[in-house]
Scaffold this active site. Structure first.
Site, PDB file in Angstrom:
ATOM      1  CG  ASP A  51      -9.539   0.012   5.566  1.00  0.00           C
ATOM      2  OD1 ASP A  51      -9.346  -0.446   4.433  1.00  0.00           O
ATOM      3  OD2 ASP A  51      -8.789  -0.187   6.534  1.00  0.00           O
TER       4      ASP A  51
ATOM      5  CE  LYS B 258      -3.802  -2.415   2.305  1.00  0.00           C
ATOM      6  NZ  LYS B 258      -4.494  -2.743   3.565  1.00  0.00           N
TER       7      LYS B 258
ATOM      8  CD  GLN C 179      -3.505  -4.500   6.723  1.00  0.00           C
ATOM      9  OE1 GLN C 179      -3.653  -3.446   6.123  1.00  0.00           O
ATOM     10  NE2 GLN C 179      -3.881  -5.657   6.212  1.00  0.00           N
TER      11      GLN C 179
END
Ligand code: GUN
Length: 296
Positions: A120, A53, A97
């Site tokens: 997200d 990412k 994460q």
């Protein structure tokens, strides 16, 4: 074979090229989109994801930052770091994460993220807006699945979409998106899971199958109908001492046995994965733009 294969990397490149232009425009207005990923613990797959990412950010002109914390990090410490990121003007997107270490309640922690920085799309407020049909951010992997279908010219409207798996990251949000009266969605959706009595009865009727249950090579050729579109979200590590790394990667779909029957299929790797990252960058640019609009 080649014409059946969905090239996730090529689609991701296209998305990133479009984004680069938007990022240049934002930079001309004095704003560089910024994304901070927070990684707690030493899960090797998570480290790879987060590094990928960060690399993708750099390539597209986004300020990518990774905060790596030891697995013993306390929930209060993590909450404090998130509060600092919420307050920072140069951080437009925050990503925690998953999975977090077991001693930290993941849902509780996501509540700490400013919903307008939740690129997200995991914050319950964003899930709620999405479910109501007015999203701020769409979760990256389901968003990526929708983008793939659009790119290959498959309109789910009126089609039967069967989703395998009801996880919070893919299955549940994808089902909620696919049933919306949106362009590129508007499908008849069935979600199969461990409580489904006969999965094959459902998959055999599916025009589009999305496999996201985390079971290596679960979907086999005999489970699908001729001409089905198969999107494989699974990323499984299967032990294999003959490989240098001691394992190989495969999806939730048995690619070889499905290939003959499908009209289109995503490979693993090189299918959904790169597009998920591209959608994360897309959401980050959107977050930066939202902030700009809110300041005006
Ligand atoms: N772990 C696996 N997929 C994801 C994702 O899309 N976002 C985050 N934050 N963690 C993940």
């Amino acid at each position: 074979m080649q014409e059946k294969l969905i090239d996730g990397k090529a689609i991701a490149r296209k998305i990133k090229t479009e984004l680069k232009e938007e990022i240049e425009e934002l930079k001309a207005q004095g704003i560089t989109p910024g994304l901070t990923a927070v990684l707690v613990g030493d899960d090797p797959a998570s480290h790879i994801y987060v590094n990928n990412k960060a690399k993708a950010c750099k390539k597209t002109g986004i300020n990518g930052e990774v905060i790596k914390l030891p697995k013993e990090t306390k929930a209060e410490e993590l909450a404090k770091i998130i509060a600092e990121l919420n307050a920072r003007d140069d951080v437009h997107g925050i990503l925690i994460q998953s999975p977090l270490p077991k001693h930290i309640d993941e849902l509780g922690m996501i509540l700490n993220v400013d919903p307008l920085k939740d690129v997200d799309g995991f914050h319950p407020m964003n899930i709620g807006y999405m479910l109501l049909g007015s999203p701020i951010f769409l979760a990256c992997t389901p968003f990526g699945v929708i983008r793939i279908l659009d790119d290959i010219g498959v309109d789910p409207k009126g089609k039967k979409v069967v989703i395998l798996g009801r996880g919070n990251i893919v299955g549940k949000p994808l089902a909620a998106m696919m049933m919306q009266k949106w362009e590129g969605c508007n499908a008849t959706v069935t979600v199969c899971h461990t409580g489904t009595s006969n999965i094959i009865d459902e998959t055999k009727q599916a025009d589009i199958i999305v496999a996201a249950m985390g079971m290596p090579k679960f979907v086999t050729g005999d489970m699908i109908k001729e001409g089905a579109v198969v999107i494989d979200v699974g990323v499984n590590r299967v032990d294999d001492p003959s490989k240098k790394k001691g394992y190989y990667l495969c999806g939730d779909v048995d690619f070889d046995s499905c290939l003959e029957k499908v009209s289109k299929i995503t490979p693993v790797p090189g299918g959904v994965g790169p597009i998920t990252i591209a959608m994360l960058l897309y959401n980050t640019v959107r977050a930066a733009k939202l902030k700009l609009v809110n300041q005006q």
